[in-house]
Design an enzyme around this catalytic site. Sequence first.
Site, PDB file in Angstrom:
ATOM      1  N   ASP A  52      42.651   5.110  51.800  1.00 48.52           N
ATOM      2  CA  ASP A  52      43.757   4.356  52.374  1.00 48.52           C
ATOM      3  C   ASP A  52      43.631   2.859  52.112  1.00 48.52           C
ATOM      4  OD1 ASP A  52      44.816   6.681  53.409  1.00 48.52           O
ATOM      5  OD2 ASP A  52      43.875   6.422  55.371  1.00 48.52           O
ATOM      6  N   TYR A 110      30.968   9.835  53.905  1.00 47.75           N
ATOM      7  CA  TYR A 110      31.572   8.565  54.307  1.00 47.75           C
ATOM      8  C   TYR A 110      30.688   7.900  55.360  1.00 47.75           C
ATOM      9  CZ  TYR A 110      36.202   9.615  52.255  1.00 47.75           C
ATOM     10  OH  TYR A 110      37.257   9.878  51.407  1.00 47.75           O
TER      11      TYR A 110
END
Length: 244
Positions: A52, A110
Amino acid sequence: MKRIKLTVAYDGTNYCGWQIQPNGITIEEVLNKALTKLTGEKIRIIGASRTDSGVHALGNVAVFDSETSIPPERIAYALNQRLPEDIVVTHSEEVPADWHPRYCNCEKTYEYHILNSKIPDPTRRLNRYFVSYTLDLDKMRRAAEYLKGEHDFASFCNVRTNVEDTVRNIYSLDVIREKDEITIRVTGNGFLYNMIRIIVGTLLRVGRGFYTPEQVRDILEAKDRQAAGVTAPPHGLVLVEIKY
């Protein structure tokens, strides 16, 4: 025709995410333009993870097809001379012609980085989420245990997504503190839209005492986005690695 795999690191601060879109510059767009100039061909890369706006990466993966005579392992060096300093190709190699970064079995890792101090640090403002209040890490770790394994993560998925299968498998989920920094490290077989940032927002609610660790199990079972915490800001999130 060769298929070339790239490992890409970037600071996402100045980009509207990975995927090309009409409202701003993206990582994919910059790579396409640089590769087109390098090879003299019209290049369109295929990325593994569509991060994003504002999200960073150390190890995103992409492929492209080309007839260039440049040795595959040298493309990274040649390409980096044509890229802005906030995007770097760390590795390039040839892969089979049918290899696809999104359709191969993989595990993704992540990290979400939090600056947990009373006073903000301007030198870390672009890649750390500043949280000034005290957090109970023991409760956050207990809550994280409920999220490990294979579950339906519908409660941790942005309602705007149209994905049909919301079942994912989290292999590990760790909450680590080093001095004034907290790192939430997550490894799984894939993640839903905003899933990690919603997990982080929920764990922060646990750390503040608004939820008990046991309520995270209830949130998971609810399969309702409204049951979970807010979505944490994007700039604390980093795609660390994709293993195939």
